[in-house]
Design an enzyme around this catalytic site. Structure first.
Site, PDB file in Angstrom:
ATOM      1  CG  ASP A  32      -2.161  -0.817   1.060  1.00  9.57           C
ATOM      2  OD1 ASP A  32      -2.205  -1.624   0.108  1.00  9.57           O
ATOM      3  OD2 ASP A  32      -3.088  -0.681   1.884  1.00  9.57           O
ATOM      4  CG  HIS A  52     -23.660 -29.939 -15.226  1.00 14.80           C
ATOM      5  ND1 HIS A  52     -24.225 -28.710 -15.459  1.00 14.80           N
ATOM      6  CD2 HIS A  52     -24.681 -30.794 -14.957  1.00 14.80           C
ATOM      7  CE1 HIS A  52     -25.542 -28.814 -15.362  1.00 14.80           C
ATOM      8  NE2 HIS A  52     -25.846 -30.073 -15.047  1.00 14.80           N
TER       9      HIS A  52
END
Ligand code: FAD
Length: 464
Positions: A307, A439
């Site tokens: 940061d 799936h």
């Protein structure tokens, strides 16, 4: 005076990962932290917010389950217990970081560090001061909440993300100043706990800079949770009233209104912690420390990450930069590749994106075509009763390279990494459509979007 080959200042995800990495190259390493190991992310950022968001998720799920026939008389909420769980999670992970550094033989110093031009480092804590020296230094001092100058704010009590996790009782109402990622996540946490939440944002939409369709969808969802959203609006004044705080707001229409709230959270950005390097006269990039791609600052053998250098301001980016800085500090050449940085917002529904946004792709001048798969057409989303959201592919038209992916829906922060892999490896929409997906899963939506994109392309070709 003890000398180390590498000294890291700041024990957040940038710093502790850098220290661990440097130690792997058999360097003598020390880390200096003036609050808690784990930095903002672990103590007042990613982890406590996600722990509280999990509570909100469960509450919302319980409400939804009533519609499925899972009925119960009543449930109660203990904010105290929720906060206790949050603290337990944080403390246990903090211990984990400490033991990781111990195992890597990194010396840990508690105190506030100041780096001098001769690379001696003074460490001050309530017990006194000591000085160590370093061959190479990595600055990972992070950032802190930026508090805007609002008339009256100095005379009222208010929260920032540094203090809100210590809240002892649930407020009845909360005004959040700032509709970015942090503001949004707190709106989800508190609205699920039946707190009356208002977000005040100066820009014309929430999460400025992100996909506009996503911002519109999340606004709609927050409104369903009874969150009051005021965009293009600014806070003029805050004062202490008889029944809480009085927030004076100038609306987009120019009209002034007063909102009464139990508590105020300032979530309007962050500013870097740079006092450790004030003597080094470093080249800056605005308020942040300027670095090159190897994380080198303008001062020889001083690196900076996370940061404090600005840019993404995300924990995973800070860690990636920490690894690069540590490697270069140990004379192993590395550069950060920012091409596939996932950007996640843990709102409800979640938002995750990677690569170029649609606007950025349009601005790049490349021919692009976008395809969107709505979660309302996903079997898994239907089974979960979580049909709000979509998966959007932003694809370069000629070769089919995937330039960006935007997702809104349940668990998209988990499935975005598939999209990151494609973008990093310059995968195409054809390859994505050929990849067999399990799936039923939500990730099938990425595959469905790829197939739809290709189908439309073939249709266009056939028509020509
Ligand atoms: P920090 O984590 O800020 O660590 C720097 C450390 O250095 C601090 O502990 C500080 O006390 C210490 N320090 C400063 N100066 C000195 C000094 N002179 N001497 C010694 N020590 C010093 N990011 C994500 O990727 N995902 C999320 O979900 C996410 N959620 C967030 C939620 C909130 C509420 C907030 C506020 C932030 C969130 N972030 C998230 C951002 C993330 O926390 C930061 O990007 C990340 O912590 C930056 O890491 P860092 O190592 O650069 O700095």
């Amino acid at each position: 005076m003890k000398n180390y080959e590498v000294v890291v200042i700041g024990g957040g995800p940038g710093g502790y990962v850098a220290a661990e990495e440097a130690a792997k190259y058999s360097q003598s390493v020390a880390i200096i932290e003036n609050k808690y190991l784990g930095g903002t992310c672990l103590n007042t950022g990613c982890i406590p917010s996600k722990t509280l968001l999990r509570h909100s998720e469960v509450i919302e799920l319980m409400e939804k389950a009533k519609r499925w026939g899972i009925e119960y008389e009543n449930f109660t909420i203990s904010f105290e217990k929720m906060m206790k769980r949050k603290t337990k999670v944080v403390e246990s992970l903090r211990k984990g970081v400490e033991s990781l550094l111990n195992q890597a033989n990194v010396d840990i110093y508690n105190g506030t560090a100041v780096v001098h031009t001769n690379k001696q480092i003074t460490i001050e804590n309530p017990n006194g001061s000591e000085t160590i020296s370093a061959d190479r230094v990595i600055i990972a001092t992070g950032s802190r909440p930026a508090v805007p100058s609002i008339k009256g704010l100095d005379n009222v009590t208010y929260h920032t993300s540094d203090t809100i996790f210590d809240m002892e009782s649930l407020p009845s109402s909360l005004v959040i100043v700032g509709g970015g990622v942090i503001g949004l996540e707190f709106a989800c946490i508190f609205s699920a706990l039946n707190v009356e939440v208002t977000i005040i944002e100066m820009a014309d939409g929430l999460i400025p800079g992100e996909d506009e369709e996503v911002a519109a969808l999340i606004s709609k969802e927050l409104k369903k949770k009874k969150v009051n959203i005021l965009t293009s609006s600014g806070v003029n004044e805050i004062s202490e009233g008889d029944n809480g705080k009085l927030i004076r707001v100038k609306l987009s229409s120019g009209e002034h209104i007063s909102i009464q709230a139990d508590q105020v959270l300032i979530a309007s950005g962050r500013k870097p912690n740079i006092s450790a390097v004030s003597e080094l006269n470093l080249t800056m990039n605005g308020p942040f420390i300027a670095v090159n791609k190897q994380m080198k600052t303008s001062f020889p053998n001083v690196f900076a990450v996370g940061d404090v250098i600005g840019g993404w301001q995300l924990a995973h980016v800070a860690s990636a930069e920490g690894i690069v800085a540590a490697s270069n500090a140990c004379e192993i050449f590395k550069e950060v590749n920012y091409k596939a940085v996932p950007r996640c917002i843990y709102s409800s529904p979640e938002i995750a994106s990677v690569g170029l946004t649609e606007n950025e792709a349009q601005a790049s001048g490349l021919p692009i075509r976008v395809e969107k798969f709505p979660l309302s057409a996903s079997g898994k989303a239907m089974a979960m009763d979580e049909r709000i959201g979509f998966i959007k592919l932003i694809v370069e038209e000629t070769y089919g390279e995937i330039l960006g992916v935007v997702m809104v829906g349940p668990h998209v922060t988990e499935i975005v990494t598939e999209a990151s892999s494609f973008i990093l490896l310059e995968g195409t929409v054809n390859e994505l459509a050929e990849l067999i997906h399990p799936h039923p899963t939500l990730s099938e939506g990425i595959w469905e979007a790829a197939r739809a994109w290709l189908h439309k392309k073939n249709t266009l070709v056939n028509l020509k």
